[in-house]
Scaffold this active site. Structure first.
Site, mmCIF file in Angstrom:
data_model
loop_
_atom_site.group_PDB
_atom_site.id
_atom_site.type_symbol
_atom_site.label_atom_id
_atom_site.label_comp_id
_atom_site.label_asym_id
_atom_site.label_seq_id
_atom_site.Cartn_x
_atom_site.Cartn_y
_atom_site.Cartn_z
ATOM 1 N N LYS A 171 0.832 -1.212 0.000
ATOM 2 C CA LYS A 171 0.000 0.000 0.000
ATOM 3 C C LYS A 171 0.860 1.253 0.000
ATOM 4 C CE LYS A 171 -4.259 -1.787 1.971
ATOM 5 N NZ LYS A 171 -5.242 -1.678 3.069
ATOM 6 N N LYS A 218 -4.225 -11.684 -6.460
ATOM 7 C CA LYS A 218 -5.464 -11.977 -5.734
ATOM 8 C C LYS A 218 -6.564 -10.993 -6.114
ATOM 9 C CE LYS A 218 -4.875 -9.210 -1.616
ATOM 10 N NZ LYS A 218 -4.988 -8.967 -0.232
ATOM 11 N N LYS A 268 -10.213 -5.529 -3.441
ATOM 12 C CA LYS A 268 -11.067 -4.339 -3.494
ATOM 13 C C LYS A 268 -10.329 -3.165 -4.116
ATOM 14 C CE LYS A 268 -13.264 -5.261 0.962
ATOM 15 N NZ LYS A 268 -12.515 -5.306 2.228
#
Ligand code: TYM
Length: 329
Positions: A111, A193, A196
């Site tokens: 992130k 993966k 979101k």
């Protein structure tokens, strides 16, 4: 009954990875445990969120928990920010966690890459708040998907360190990762993966996608030029992922699915997969829309459940405060 704790961020729409990797297993096993399932809104704000959307998604996720089949008879379903003990314990944990433990977290590193200069202190200490979430409830198990393994490991390390320094306050929890659905992959890249935060909507199926949208996404998903759809071929990550989604949404065994699809072409398999996903989502969506029509009832349940969670969380927090040497308030 042994206790479980887990949580999901209301940071985007829930997708098949969250469902097959987490909620579906929670529902299937809920009767065997005393469960606490949290909507971690304070985790969501470690990256920028629009306030109106955050409110909406928090409420929507609460309704989805119920719509997926979690029962209030077996589960306490609540919103993290409604129980102040989470952030207070996180602060205590911040002071005993070495920086380099947090620096090692893969999710943080990923992130941070995206956030760059905007990376917040909150994003850095995110897994320490997660440790507080879990340890407040003294659970035996934390049922999650594979991507959370490292965070649960850190929670265990923090619990051990606290206990070593201040006495046995926290139970050391175990990650409960069911092999089935532990890693649902993106529809547009079978090596990543489903997430979101992927910018492409086509990479994932949302739990609330209507039938046409599901069909369109599956029609467009990445495949390969090989005929016959097979599991477990490392050269065919998309085939393995789509077959797994078919298996889990249809409820058929791996052997049955392998035999059924061994000679199929993609043109035949895709509509079959779409039908299976649509059929699995339909009852959830129906229940969701019923609940959504009665927001007052949802808010009432949310408050009632937060009160239950608060009672347990405050007991643990009190013990931790005493152990660290804080005067009673
Ligand atoms: P979050 O919100 O990213 O995901 C919620 C749950 O869904 C699982 N999951 C997946 N499983 C299989 N395949 C995928 N593609 C996939 N994507 C997500 C996750 O493993 C998770 O179980 N840090 C946590 C939230 C959290 C938490 C906690 C979890 C905060 N406090 C305490 C457990 C206990 C997270 O970001 O999950």
């Amino acid at each position: 009954k042994p206790r479980t704790f887990s949580g999901i961020q209301p940071s985007g729409e829930l997708h098949l990875g969250n469902y097959l990797g987490a909620i579906k297993n929670w529902v299937a096993e809920q009767e065997h445990y005393e469960n606490f399932f949290c909507i971690v809104d304070q985790h969501a704000i470690t990256v920028p969120q629009d306030p109106k959307l955050l409110r909406e998604r928090t409420c929507s996720l609460f309704a989805l928990y119920l719509a997926c089949g979690l029962s209030l008879e077996h589960c306490v379903l609540f919103v993290q920010s409604h129980v102040a003990a989470h952030t207070e314990l996180a602060w205590l944990f911040n002071t005993i966690t070495p920086m380099n433990w947090a620096e090692r977290m893969i999710q943080y590193k990923e992130k941070k890459e995206k956030q760059g200069e905007e990376t917040s202190v909150g994003l850095f200490s995110y897994p320490i708040l997660q440790a507080a979430d879990i340890l407040l409830y003294q659970p035996k198990f934390v049922p999650v998907g594979e991507d959370q393994r490292q965070h649960i490991e850190l929670s265990r390390d923090i619990a051990r360190r606290f206990n070593d320094r201040f006495g046995e306050v926290f139970r050391i929890p175990e990650a409960l990762i069911r092999e089935e659905g532990a890693r649902v992959m993106s529809l547009t890249d079978g090596t990543r993966k489903m997430s979101k935060s992927d910018p492409s909507d086509l990479s994932r199926i949302h739990l609330l996608d209507d039938a046409d949208t599901v069909r369109k996404k599956i029609q467009k998903c990445k495949t390969d030029p090989i005929r016959g759809i097979t599991f477990d071929d490392p050269a065919r990550p998309e085939a393995n992922n789509l077959l797994t989604i078919y298996r889990l949404t249809s409820g058929k065994s791996k052997e049955a699915v392998a035999a059924e699809c061994a000679d199929m072409g993609w043109g035949q398999f895709k509509p079959l997969l779409a039908d299976s996903v649509i059929a699995a989502l339909e009852p959830i969506q129906k229940h969701y829309h019923e609940l959504w029509n009665n927001p007052d009832h949802l808010l009432h349940l949310m408050r009632e459940n937060a009160a239950k969670a608060r009672t347990i969380a405050n007991q643990t927090l009190q013990t931790a405060r005493d152990a660290m040497g804080f005067l009673p308030a």
